[in-house]
Every structure is written in C-alpha cells, then in structure tokens.
Design a protein around this motif. Structure first.
Motif, short mmCIF file in Angstrom:
data_model
loop_
_atom_site.label_atom_id
_atom_site.label_comp_id
_atom_site.label_asym_id
_atom_site.label_seq_id
_atom_site.Cartn_x
_atom_site.Cartn_y
_atom_site.Cartn_z
N THR A 15 -24.86 -10.05 12.99
CA THR A 15 -24.04 -9.26 12.07
C THR A 15 -22.92 -10.08 11.47
OG1 THR A 15 -24.54 -7.25 13.34
CG2 THR A 15 -22.62 -7.18 11.88
N ILE A 71 -24.23 -11.89 8.35
CA ILE A 71 -25.22 -11.19 7.53
C ILE A 71 -24.80 -11.02 6.07
CG2 ILE A 71 -24.50 -8.74 7.73
CD1 ILE A 71 -27.49 -8.21 8.48
N LEU A 83 -26.30 -1.89 5.85
CA LEU A 83 -25.80 -3.08 6.55
C LEU A 83 -24.50 -3.62 5.97
CD1 LEU A 83 -29.19 -4.94 7.08
CD2 LEU A 83 -27.74 -3.94 8.87
N GLN A 99 -20.63 -1.12 7.73
CA GLN A 99 -21.99 -0.70 8.02
C GLN A 99 -22.07 0.81 8.22
OE1 GLN A 99 -23.11 -3.11 11.42
NE2 GLN A 99 -23.87 -4.74 10.12
N SER A 109 -31.47 -6.50 17.62
CA SER A 109 -30.04 -6.75 17.75
C SER A 109 -29.63 -6.92 19.22
CB SER A 109 -29.22 -5.62 17.11
OG SER A 109 -29.46 -4.39 17.75
N ASP A 157 -26.04 -8.16 20.01
CA ASP A 157 -25.19 -7.21 19.27
C ASP A 157 -25.55 -5.79 19.69
OD1 ASP A 157 -23.54 -5.89 17.55
OD2 ASP A 157 -24.23 -6.91 15.74
N LEU A 165 -24.33 -2.77 17.52
CA LEU A 165 -25.16 -2.43 16.36
C LEU A 165 -26.29 -1.49 16.78
CD1 LEU A 165 -25.96 -2.71 13.42
CD2 LEU A 165 -27.17 -4.83 14.00
#
Length: 246
Positions: A58, A61, A116, A128, A178, A183, A186
């Motif tokens: 993330t 990204i 996202l 997000q 993720s 992550d 997420l």
C-alpha cells in the motif's frame, strides 16, 4: 392486343430496401468493431497494470494507480467518447451488446482504482475505501448514465452493478494477498467494505437473471475474506486492526 406477360408478383423495391439496410448494418458493425477493438486493447492495458496491486505494498501503490489512470483509463475514455458519438446515431439496444462487456470491465477498473485511492480524489488524495458513484463514473467518462428518455449511448445501471461485483471479486483476492505482503489492516478494511456492499445488494430487487447470479456470487467473496480474517484472529494477528475498523 393484350400483353401475355404476367404482372410482377413482388415489388423489387422491397429487396432494394432490404439490401440498403443490410449494407448499413455491415458498415455500422465494422465501425463498432474498429472502435471496440482499440477500446478493449486499452482496457487490457489497464487490467494488466491493475494486476500488479496484488504484489505492491500500500505504501508504494500511488505511482501504480497513476500509471493505471494515465496509460489505461485515460486512453480508454477517449475511445468511449468516440464510441458514444458514433453509436448515438443508431438504435441503442440493437448494438449495445457489442460494447456492454467492455463498459463493465472499464468501470470495474475505475472502481478498484478509486477504492485504492486513485481516480482524482482531490479532497482526500490517496484515501482508500471510496466507492465511485455511477454519477461520478458518467462524469469521468463524459457520457450519460441510465438514459430512459432518449435512444443514445449511455452507461447502464446493470453495467455499473456488474462492475461492482467485479470490484468485490478483485478486493477479495487482494485481501488474501495483502496478508502475504504484511498489510493486515488492508485486509480488515476490505472485509468491512465488501460486507457493507453485499448488505446494500440485498436491498435491490433484481429481475435480471445475470445480475441476480452475479450478486449472489458476492457472498462467496465475502466468505473468502471472512475466512482470512478468522484465521488471522485465531493467530491473534489483528487486535489493533479490529479496533481501527470498529
């Protein structure tokens, strides 16, 4: 003296009319094929970049989302506008099957990108969890949405709903990946979002069989993510993420 030739039983003008319209259909379909071929190539480019979200943390990204927009979505928007201008000269429901799947795929890419943190969220850049409304989709594509008063090219409610089911499928896959990227927050956010989206779908009284089947499939996307959350909970890996999501 009477003529021995019998009068024509069929007016030749009937076939002249049919021939002219058959030729017009051929021309229209050839032009639509040219436009949609380019459009599908651009959508495939966007989908190719989008597939990289499953291996991109993330924190890194945003450059990828910018690439999706600039090299995939923006070129596709130009093709959509060309398609809309051309297709609006002909009966919508005679030809819409030629591009409906393409519209769904493009809108799905837009929904995932926006969720996202992409798609020009000026008020909260990079945030997000945002679901693009169909009105926003129409504004970005610069085409009408859900037209009922005239026979022109537009994005339909059905195409938008189908794109949302694609969004849940993509996010359910991302939820698992993720975890691999470390992550977990997420994954928790995705779980909360697709549960809310599925709850919203239950409010719809869908008559279309395809829509009903696709919306029913969302429950499997929800279950897939719930299984990941459950496994993480057993391992005591998401206590803080739970608090943030509550």
């Amino acid at each position: 003296m009477a003529s021995n030739s019998a009068p024509a039983m069929i007016d030749p003008a009937i076939f002249q009319f049919l021939q002219s319209h058959a030729e017009q259909d051929i021309d229209v379909n050839e032009k639509l094929s040219q436009i949609t071929t380019v459009l599908n190539r651009q959508i495939s480019t966007a989908q190719g970049y989008l597939s990289r979200i499953h291996s991109t943390p993330t924190s890194k990204i945003q450059p990828l989302l910018s690439q999706i927009e600039k090299e995939g979505i923006q070129p596709a928007i130009s093709s959509i506008q060309e398609l809309g201008k051309f297709a609006s000269s002909y009966p919508y429901y005679k030809y819409n099957h030629r591009w409906s799947r393409s519209i769904q795929n493009l809108v799905a890419v837009m929904l995932v990108t926006a969720w996202l943190g992409g798609m020009g969220n000026e008020s909260r850049p990079g945030e997000q969890g945002r679901l693009l409304r169909i009105e926003e989709v129409g504004k970005i594509l610069e085409v009408p949405i859900n037209l009922t008063d005239r026979d022109e090219f537009h994005v339909t409610i059905e195409e938008y709903i189908l794109a949302m089911t694609d969004l849940t499928e993509e996010l359910s896959r991302l939820a698992m990946n993720s975890v691999t990227m470390g992550d977990i927050n997420l994954t928790v956010r995705i779980s909360s979002f697709i549960k809310d989206l599925f709850a919203g779908f239950q409010l719809l009284n869908l008559k279309n069989d395809i829509l009903r089947r696709r919306v029913d499939a969302v429950k499997y996307h929800v279950k897939k993510v719930e299984d990941v959350i459950y496994d993480l909970s057993l391992r005591n890996l998401i206590p803080e993420a739970k608090e943030e999501a509550s």
